[in-house]
Design a protein around this motif. Structure first.
Motif, mmCIF file in Angstrom:
data_model
loop_
_atom_site.group_PDB
_atom_site.id
_atom_site.type_symbol
_atom_site.label_atom_id
_atom_site.label_comp_id
_atom_site.label_asym_id
_atom_site.label_seq_id
_atom_site.Cartn_x
_atom_site.Cartn_y
_atom_site.Cartn_z
ATOM 1 N N ASN A 68 78.234 27.964 15.786
ATOM 2 C CA ASN A 68 79.530 28.240 15.892
ATOM 3 C C ASN A 68 80.282 28.842 14.475
ATOM 4 N N LEU A 69 79.718 27.998 13.314
ATOM 5 C CA LEU A 69 80.195 28.627 12.037
ATOM 6 C C LEU A 69 79.507 29.818 11.752
ATOM 7 N N LEU A 70 78.327 29.849 11.948
ATOM 8 C CA LEU A 70 77.533 31.401 11.792
ATOM 9 C C LEU A 70 78.274 32.473 12.631
ATOM 10 N N LEU A 71 78.557 32.113 13.759
ATOM 11 C CA LEU A 71 79.202 33.061 14.577
ATOM 12 C C LEU A 71 80.560 33.517 14.373
ATOM 13 N N VAL A 72 81.382 32.546 13.674
ATOM 14 C CA VAL A 72 82.601 33.099 12.944
ATOM 15 C C VAL A 72 82.446 33.959 11.946
ATOM 16 N N LEU A 73 81.566 33.396 11.181
ATOM 17 C CA LEU A 73 81.308 34.139 9.732
ATOM 18 C C LEU A 73 80.830 35.797 10.329
ATOM 19 N N ILE A 74 79.709 35.724 11.049
ATOM 20 C CA ILE A 74 79.158 37.153 11.299
ATOM 21 C C ILE A 74 80.250 37.899 12.090
ATOM 22 N N LEU A 75 81.035 37.398 12.943
ATOM 23 C CA LEU A 75 82.164 38.220 13.502
ATOM 24 C C LEU A 75 83.099 38.587 12.411
ATOM 25 N N ALA A 76 83.545 37.775 11.397
ATOM 26 C CA ALA A 76 84.425 38.209 10.393
ATOM 27 C C ALA A 76 83.881 39.481 9.557
ATOM 28 N N LEU A 77 82.417 39.445 9.351
ATOM 29 C CA LEU A 77 81.754 40.542 8.597
ATOM 30 C C LEU A 77 81.817 41.769 9.367
ATOM 31 N N ALA A 78 81.555 41.571 10.693
ATOM 32 C CA ALA A 78 81.114 42.675 11.713
ATOM 33 C C ALA A 78 82.571 43.415 11.788
ATOM 34 N N PHE A 79 83.857 42.533 12.114
ATOM 35 C CA PHE A 79 85.003 43.297 12.195
ATOM 36 C C PHE A 79 85.522 43.859 11.153
ATOM 37 N N ALA A 80 85.180 43.591 9.753
ATOM 38 C CA ALA A 80 85.623 44.056 8.324
ATOM 39 C C ALA A 80 84.801 45.349 8.460
ATOM 40 N N THR A 81 83.473 45.327 8.681
ATOM 41 C CA THR A 81 82.735 46.449 8.490
ATOM 42 C C THR A 81 83.030 47.543 9.576
ATOM 43 N N VAL A 82 83.216 47.285 10.775
ATOM 44 C CA VAL A 82 83.753 48.079 11.840
ATOM 45 C C VAL A 82 85.104 48.942 11.345
ATOM 46 N N MET A 83 85.971 47.889 11.024
ATOM 47 C CA MET A 83 87.466 48.579 10.492
ATOM 48 C C MET A 83 87.283 49.519 9.359
ATOM 49 N N ALA A 84 86.217 49.111 8.480
ATOM 50 C CA ALA A 84 86.048 50.188 7.419
ATOM 51 C C ALA A 84 85.948 51.319 7.597
ATOM 52 N N LYS A 85 84.762 51.364 8.654
ATOM 53 C CA LYS A 85 84.252 52.886 9.258
ATOM 54 C C LYS A 85 85.230 53.963 9.724
ATOM 55 N N PHE A 86 86.343 53.111 10.348
ATOM 56 C CA PHE A 86 87.586 53.887 10.776
ATOM 57 C C PHE A 86 88.482 54.113 9.949
ATOM 58 N N GLY A 87 88.396 53.808 8.512
ATOM 59 C CA GLY A 87 89.008 54.232 7.792
ATOM 60 C C GLY A 87 90.359 52.976 7.127
ATOM 61 N N PHE A 88 90.321 52.008 7.834
ATOM 62 C CA PHE A 88 91.119 50.710 7.493
ATOM 63 C C PHE A 88 90.942 50.172 6.176
ATOM 64 N N ASP A 89 92.034 49.824 5.478
ATOM 65 C CA ASP A 89 91.903 49.112 4.046
ATOM 66 C C ASP A 89 91.377 47.554 4.291
ATOM 67 N N VAL A 90 90.236 47.376 4.317
ATOM 68 C CA VAL A 90 89.547 45.770 4.588
ATOM 69 C C VAL A 90 90.154 44.957 3.571
ATOM 70 N N ILE A 91 90.387 45.354 2.424
ATOM 71 C CA ILE A 91 90.662 44.474 1.304
ATOM 72 C C ILE A 91 92.155 44.006 1.719
ATOM 73 N N SER A 92 92.769 44.790 2.187
ATOM 74 C CA SER A 92 94.492 44.232 2.564
ATOM 75 C C SER A 92 94.344 43.567 3.717
ATOM 76 N N ILE A 93 93.539 43.843 4.681
ATOM 77 C CA ILE A 93 93.426 42.887 6.027
ATOM 78 C C ILE A 93 93.130 41.550 5.518
ATOM 79 N N VAL A 94 91.802 41.588 4.779
ATOM 80 C CA VAL A 94 91.395 40.201 4.210
ATOM 81 C C VAL A 94 92.360 39.317 3.597
ATOM 82 N N ALA A 95 93.121 40.056 2.674
ATOM 83 C CA ALA A 95 94.104 39.189 1.907
ATOM 84 C C ALA A 95 95.223 38.779 3.016
ATOM 85 N N GLY A 96 95.615 39.467 3.739
ATOM 86 C CA GLY A 96 96.624 39.067 4.782
ATOM 87 C C GLY A 96 96.143 37.960 5.635
ATOM 88 N N LEU A 97 94.883 38.007 6.137
ATOM 89 C CA LEU A 97 94.198 36.774 6.909
ATOM 90 C C LEU A 97 94.346 35.678 5.783
#
Length: 374
Positions: free
Chosen positions: A156-185
């Protein structure tokens, strides 16, 4: 202009704009001012035919590759697991290729299609990483003989970590500011963590319990004045089932900070009962009758053998301590087992003619002769 006319014009304007947007999406131009339904219909039909042809072609290639995988598996005797992995990869490629083909034909911008392709590639990579990590965790835990609860926790911990990395990577490919999203989270996570300190403490204590394995599901434990069989160990609380068939839910922080007695950690557990015989009774006869009775009991283990020893010689009799061993599965019924053993010991002593005393008092009165009369 009446209100009805105003409302009608409003909706007419919306329908006209929607109509023009659809026309432009299908490749038409508003400069020629030819918004004919026939042209739009032909454009929709052409686009639909192209999409169907592409999907059929992609589906045929997918079916052909699956057939090749099945043939290779039969020829070379490949493992069913590897064939299943290959089919899963082909299925994912078929789905993503079909999606990209559909997007390219409905007039979406090339940058959007490229971003979707890159995001799909990274999503597939993270899925493969999660699958490989799950297999690795299972092998490591199996090697160290750790229980299934720890395996599920780590997965479960690995799944949460990988999902977070995957979400950040996918959002970055569509032009979203990942750093701001991570800071907010991160800020939101700190706020939630501060507001739920007790839940966090239970979570950490649950991890400690699972890692230390001081007890597992199925063990019979005693925690303060609570006693029962462990039926579930979650990240928040531990659940035990007592002898009255009542589920007791104890927070993990309380479990981790209390003294826990595991009654089933070994292959056998010793218990004892006490009995009394008269001061003038034969101890050897009483002991023999008690041991024979315990040896006939199905619950009492034959090895180690039961014992009956003198614990105290008191004013009203001799107190014997009878010690016996039982298997872990019998711990839940130990009160009933003790009651039955006490009853059997009483009957055995009666049959052997051994007196079982009870507290009593005997008064001896002197009757001196009356003195001579004055």
């Amino acid at each position: 202009m009446t209100a009805a006319t105003t409302v009608a014009n409003f909706f007419k304007k919306i329908l006209t704009e929607l109509y023009q947007n659809i026309y432009q999406l299908l490749g038409g131009s508003l400069d020629d001012q030819t918004l004919s339904l026939a042209n739009i219909g032909l454009s929709v039909l052409r686009t639909s035919i192209k999409i169907v042809i592409l999907l059929v072609l992609i589906g045929f290639i997918y079916w052909l590759l699956v057939y090749v995988v099945k043939t290779l598996r039969k020829l070379f005797g490949l493992s069913h697991r590897y064939a299943r992995i290959a089919r899963a990869i082909l299925r994912y490629l078929w789905f993503m290729t079909s999606l990209l083909a559909f997007m390219s034909q409905i007039g979406l911008q090339a940058d959007t299609v490229k971003a979707t392709a890159k995001a799909a590639t990274w999503a597939g990579f993270y899925y493969a990483l999660w699958a490989a990590s799950g297999q690795m965790v299972s092998r490591v835990l199996k090697h160290y003989e750790l229980n299934a609860s720890i395996e599920q926790l780590l997965k479960n911990l690995l799944l949460v970590l990988i999902l977070a990395l995957a979400f950040a990577t996918v959002m970055a490919k569509f032009g979203f500011d990942v750093i701001s999203i991570v800071a907010g989270l991160g800020i939101a996570g700190l706020a939630v963590g501060w507001a739920s300190q007790s839940t966090l403490a239970n979570f950490i204590a649950g991890i400690v319990i699972l890692v230390e394995q001081s007890f597992q599901v199925g063990d019979w434990i005693r925690l303060g004045d609570k006693e029962g069989r462990v039926v579930k160990i979650s990240l928040r609380a531990t659940q035990i089932l007592d002898r009255d068939n009542i589920i007791i839910i104890i927070p993990n922080s309380s479990v981790a900070s209390s003294e826990v007695v595991n009654l089933t950690s070994k292959k056998m557990i010793r218990f004892e009962v006490t009995t009394r015989i008269g001061l003038h009774a034969d101890i050897t006869t009483a002991r023999s009758a008690i041991i024979k009775t315990l040896q006939k009991d199905e619950v009492v283990l034959k090895h180690p053998a039961p014992l009956a020893t003198v614990a105290e010689i008191g004013e009203s009799g001799i107190r014997l301590v009878v010690r016996f061993w039982v298997a872990p599965l019998s711990v839940a019924r130990i009160p009933v087992i003790k009651e039955n053993i006490n009853e059997k010991i009483k009957r055995a002593l009666d049959e052997a003619g051994v007196e079982v005393p009870f507290p009593h008092m005997k008064l001896l009165l002197d009757n001196p002769k009356l003195g001579s009369e004055q």
